[in-house]
Design a protein around this motif. Structure first.
Motif, PDB file in Angstrom:
ATOM      1  N   ILE A   1       0.836  -1.207   0.000  1.00  0.00           N
ATOM      2  CA  ILE A   1       0.000   0.000   0.000  1.00  0.00           C
ATOM      3  C   ILE A   1       0.871   1.258   0.000  1.00  0.00           C
ATOM      4  O   ILE A   1       0.600   2.220  -0.709  1.00  0.00           O
ATOM      5  CB  ILE A   1      -0.961  -0.016   1.208  1.00  0.00           C
ATOM      6  CG1 ILE A   1      -2.015  -1.113   1.001  1.00  0.00           C
ATOM      7  CG2 ILE A   1      -1.618   1.337   1.419  1.00  0.00           C
ATOM      8  CD1 ILE A   1      -2.770  -1.490   2.261  1.00  0.00           C
ATOM      9  N   ARG A   2       1.941   1.213   0.763  1.00  0.00           N
ATOM     10  CA  ARG A   2       2.814   2.381   0.890  1.00  0.00           C
ATOM     11  C   ARG A   2       3.763   2.542  -0.303  1.00  0.00           C
ATOM     12  O   ARG A   2       3.924   3.640  -0.827  1.00  0.00           O
ATOM     13  CB  ARG A   2       3.620   2.276   2.181  1.00  0.00           C
ATOM     14  CG  ARG A   2       4.491   3.489   2.473  1.00  0.00           C
ATOM     15  CD  ARG A   2       5.346   3.318   3.710  1.00  0.00           C
ATOM     16  NE  ARG A   2       6.280   2.212   3.546  1.00  0.00           N
ATOM     17  CZ  ARG A   2       6.372   1.172   4.387  1.00  0.00           C
ATOM     18  NH1 ARG A   2       5.603   1.093   5.448  1.00  0.00           N
ATOM     19  NH2 ARG A   2       7.238   0.211   4.165  1.00  0.00           N
ATOM     20  N   ASP A   3       4.391   1.433  -0.729  1.00  0.00           N
ATOM     21  CA  ASP A   3       5.482   1.524  -1.701  1.00  0.00           C
ATOM     22  C   ASP A   3       5.168   0.957  -3.070  1.00  0.00           C
ATOM     23  O   ASP A   3       5.935   1.164  -4.008  1.00  0.00           O
ATOM     24  CB  ASP A   3       6.723   0.782  -1.165  1.00  0.00           C
ATOM     25  CG  ASP A   3       7.208   1.328   0.171  1.00  0.00           C
ATOM     26  OD1 ASP A   3       6.942   2.511   0.465  1.00  0.00           O
ATOM     27  OD2 ASP A   3       7.842   0.564   0.910  1.00  0.00           O
ATOM     28  N   GLY A   4       4.075   0.197  -3.187  1.00  0.00           N
ATOM     29  CA  GLY A   4       3.783  -0.484  -4.443  1.00  0.00           C
ATOM     30  C   GLY A   4       4.414  -1.861  -4.449  1.00  0.00           C
ATOM     31  O   GLY A   4       5.418  -2.100  -3.778  1.00  0.00           O
ATOM     32  N   LEU A   5       3.838  -2.750  -5.217  1.00  0.00           N
ATOM     33  CA  LEU A   5       4.301  -4.127  -5.203  1.00  0.00           C
ATOM     34  C   LEU A   5       5.678  -4.283  -5.835  1.00  0.00           C
ATOM     35  O   LEU A   5       6.476  -5.116  -5.406  1.00  0.00           O
ATOM     36  CB  LEU A   5       3.290  -5.025  -5.912  1.00  0.00           C
ATOM     37  CG  LEU A   5       3.204  -6.422  -5.326  1.00  0.00           C
ATOM     38  CD1 LEU A   5       1.821  -6.987  -5.474  1.00  0.00           C
ATOM     39  CD2 LEU A   5       4.202  -7.356  -5.922  1.00  0.00           C
ATOM     40  N   ASP A   6       5.995  -3.466  -6.834  1.00  0.00           N
ATOM     41  CA  ASP A   6       7.293  -3.593  -7.480  1.00  0.00           C
ATOM     42  C   ASP A   6       8.442  -3.247  -6.532  1.00  0.00           C
ATOM     43  O   ASP A   6       9.554  -3.741  -6.677  1.00  0.00           O
ATOM     44  CB  ASP A   6       7.365  -2.745  -8.750  1.00  0.00           C
ATOM     45  CG  ASP A   6       7.108  -1.272  -8.496  1.00  0.00           C
ATOM     46  OD1 ASP A   6       6.300  -0.956  -7.600  1.00  0.00           O
ATOM     47  OD2 ASP A   6       7.707  -0.435  -9.198  1.00  0.00           O
ATOM     48  N   ARG A   7       8.191  -2.424  -5.527  1.00  0.00           N
ATOM     49  CA  ARG A   7       9.230  -2.075  -4.547  1.00  0.00           C
ATOM     50  C   ARG A   7       9.085  -2.872  -3.247  1.00  0.00           C
ATOM     51  O   ARG A   7       9.797  -2.609  -2.288  1.00  0.00           O
ATOM     52  CB  ARG A   7       9.183  -0.574  -4.256  1.00  0.00           C
ATOM     53  CG  ARG A   7       9.680   0.253  -5.436  1.00  0.00           C
ATOM     54  CD  ARG A   7       9.816   1.709  -5.051  1.00  0.00           C
ATOM     55  NE  ARG A   7       8.532   2.297  -4.695  1.00  0.00           N
ATOM     56  CZ  ARG A   7       7.847   3.120  -5.461  1.00  0.00           C
ATOM     57  NH1 ARG A   7       8.304   3.469  -6.626  1.00  0.00           N
ATOM     58  NH2 ARG A   7       6.695   3.602  -5.060  1.00  0.00           N
ATOM     59  N   THR A   8       8.183  -3.818  -3.251  1.00  0.00           N
ATOM     60  CA  THR A   8       8.028  -4.681  -2.085  1.00  0.00           C
ATOM     61  C   THR A   8       9.094  -5.768  -2.152  1.00  0.00           C
ATOM     62  O   THR A   8       9.194  -6.477  -3.144  1.00  0.00           O
ATOM     63  CB  THR A   8       6.621  -5.303  -2.054  1.00  0.00           C
ATOM     64  OG1 THR A   8       5.663  -4.253  -1.931  1.00  0.00           O
ATOM     65  CG2 THR A   8       6.460  -6.265  -0.904  1.00  0.00           C
ATOM     66  N   SER A   9       9.870  -5.868  -1.103  1.00  0.00           N
ATOM     67  CA  SER A   9      10.925  -6.883  -1.037  1.00  0.00           C
ATOM     68  C   SER A   9      10.851  -7.567   0.327  1.00  0.00           C
ATOM     69  O   SER A   9      10.218  -7.056   1.263  1.00  0.00           O
ATOM     70  CB  SER A   9      12.296  -6.227  -1.212  1.00  0.00           C
ATOM     71  OG  SER A   9      12.559  -5.357  -0.120  1.00  0.00           O
ATOM     72  N   LEU A  10      11.514  -8.698   0.435  1.00  0.00           N
ATOM     73  CA  LEU A  10      11.563  -9.382   1.726  1.00  0.00           C
ATOM     74  C   LEU A  10      12.222  -8.481   2.767  1.00  0.00           C
ATOM     75  O   LEU A  10      11.805  -8.455   3.931  1.00  0.00           O
ATOM     76  CB  LEU A  10      12.306 -10.712   1.596  1.00  0.00           C
ATOM     77  CG  LEU A  10      11.634 -11.755   0.691  1.00  0.00           C
ATOM     78  CD1 LEU A  10      12.493 -13.009   0.602  1.00  0.00           C
ATOM     79  CD2 LEU A  10      10.239 -12.099   1.172  1.00  0.00           C
ATOM     80  N   ARG A  11      13.206  -7.717   2.350  1.00  0.00           N
ATOM     81  CA  ARG A  11      13.884  -6.787   3.265  1.00  0.00           C
ATOM     82  C   ARG A  11      12.932  -5.699   3.769  1.00  0.00           C
ATOM     83  O   ARG A  11      12.895  -5.397   4.961  1.00  0.00           O
ATOM     84  CB  ARG A  11      15.087  -6.169   2.559  1.00  0.00           C
ATOM     85  CG  ARG A  11      15.891  -5.264   3.436  1.00  0.00           C
ATOM     86  CD  ARG A  11      17.111  -4.759   2.701  1.00  0.00           C
ATOM     87  NE  ARG A  11      17.820  -3.810   3.540  1.00  0.00           N
ATOM     88  CZ  ARG A  11      18.611  -2.903   3.094  1.00  0.00           C
ATOM     89  NH1 ARG A  11      18.839  -2.793   1.801  1.00  0.00           N
ATOM     90  NH2 ARG A  11      19.198  -2.065   3.917  1.00  0.00           N
ATOM     91  N   ALA A  12      12.154  -5.122   2.832  1.00  0.00           N
ATOM     92  CA  ALA A  12      11.202  -4.073   3.218  1.00  0.00           C
ATOM     93  C   ALA A  12      10.137  -4.620   4.166  1.00  0.00           C
ATOM     94  O   ALA A  12       9.718  -3.940   5.113  1.00  0.00           O
ATOM     95  CB  ALA A  12      10.551  -3.466   1.975  1.00  0.00           C
ATOM     96  N   ILE A  13       9.709  -5.845   3.919  1.00  0.00           N
ATOM     97  CA  ILE A  13       8.701  -6.476   4.783  1.00  0.00           C
ATOM     98  C   ILE A  13       9.296  -6.727   6.167  1.00  0.00           C
ATOM     99  O   ILE A  13       8.653  -6.479   7.191  1.00  0.00           O
ATOM    100  CB  ILE A  13       8.177  -7.768   4.137  1.00  0.00           C
ATOM    101  CG1 ILE A  13       7.407  -7.423   2.849  1.00  0.00           C
ATOM    102  CG2 ILE A  13       7.292  -8.546   5.108  1.00  0.00           C
ATOM    103  CD1 ILE A  13       7.193  -8.585   1.920  1.00  0.00           C
TER     104      ILE A  13
END
Length: 192
Positions: free
Chosen positions: A18-30
């Motif tokens: 929701i915040r960053d978009g799926l393309d910038r979603t990474s295991l690290r960000a999670i």
């Protein structure tokens, strides 16, 4: 406990999407969203695709749960109306569900396993609405000779379209108008 932790990881995934978009979603960000290491995330999910599949399943389960809650204690037009309200972004929670669902759909294009899961989720929801229309037909509450398969497809296209409208139009339909238009559509298939 692992099921609960997997759901927490899924919720964190939604927040990052929701915040960053799926393309910038990474295991690290999670992992950062959860306040843990990447190793904790990979303990429950081998890779990003597995995590995304689980998070999509959670969206479908949320929709089903909301549909059941909206249907509780209701009958006929009021019941199906309540069930279909689950698809509309009438509050912050449902807006987030739509955002995540749309992000998944875009990400799934070109990824056969994700697209197959999207279709599977859509089929589950389709089945719930079709069953409800079959019950209404058996109770002689809706018009005779309706093609129920086409009617379910039309209803889902209608609510999905209104959901998308809220995110792409300069002047989107307000929640009261979304409810009003849905009610008007449903009244067109019910007997007077």
């Amino acid at each position: 406990m692992s099921d609960q932790r997997r759901k927490e990881v899924s919720q964190a995934t939604w927040q990052v999407i929701i915040r960053d978009g799926l393309d910038r979603t990474s295991l690290r960000a999670i992992a950062q969203e959860l306040g843990c290491t990447t190793g904790v995330v990979t303990h429950y999910f081998r890779n990003k695709e597995e995590l995304i599949l689980f998070a999509l399943q959670q969206v479908t389960e949320e929709l089903e749960q909301t549909m059941r809650q909206q249907a509780t204690g209701k009958e006929g037009l009021e019941k199906i109306h309540g069930m279909l309200l689950a698809f509309l972004p009438l509050d912050d929670h449902r807006q987030n569900l739509v955002r995540v669902w749309v992000a998944f759909l875009g990400y799934a294009v070109g990824r056969d396993s994700l697209l197959a899961e999207h279709k599977h989720s859509a089929k589950r929801l389709h089945g719930i609405i079709k069953q409800e229309l079959e019950e209404l037909e058996a109770e002689n509450m809706i018009k005779k000779n309706l093609d129920l398969e086409s009617e379910v497809n039309s209803l889902l296209a209608f609510v999905n379209g209104m959901s998308l409208d809220c995110f792409i139009q300069a002047n989107p339909l307000t929640p009261p108008l979304q409810e009003q238009y849905l009610n008007r559509y449903l009244k067109s298939i019910f007997l007077d």
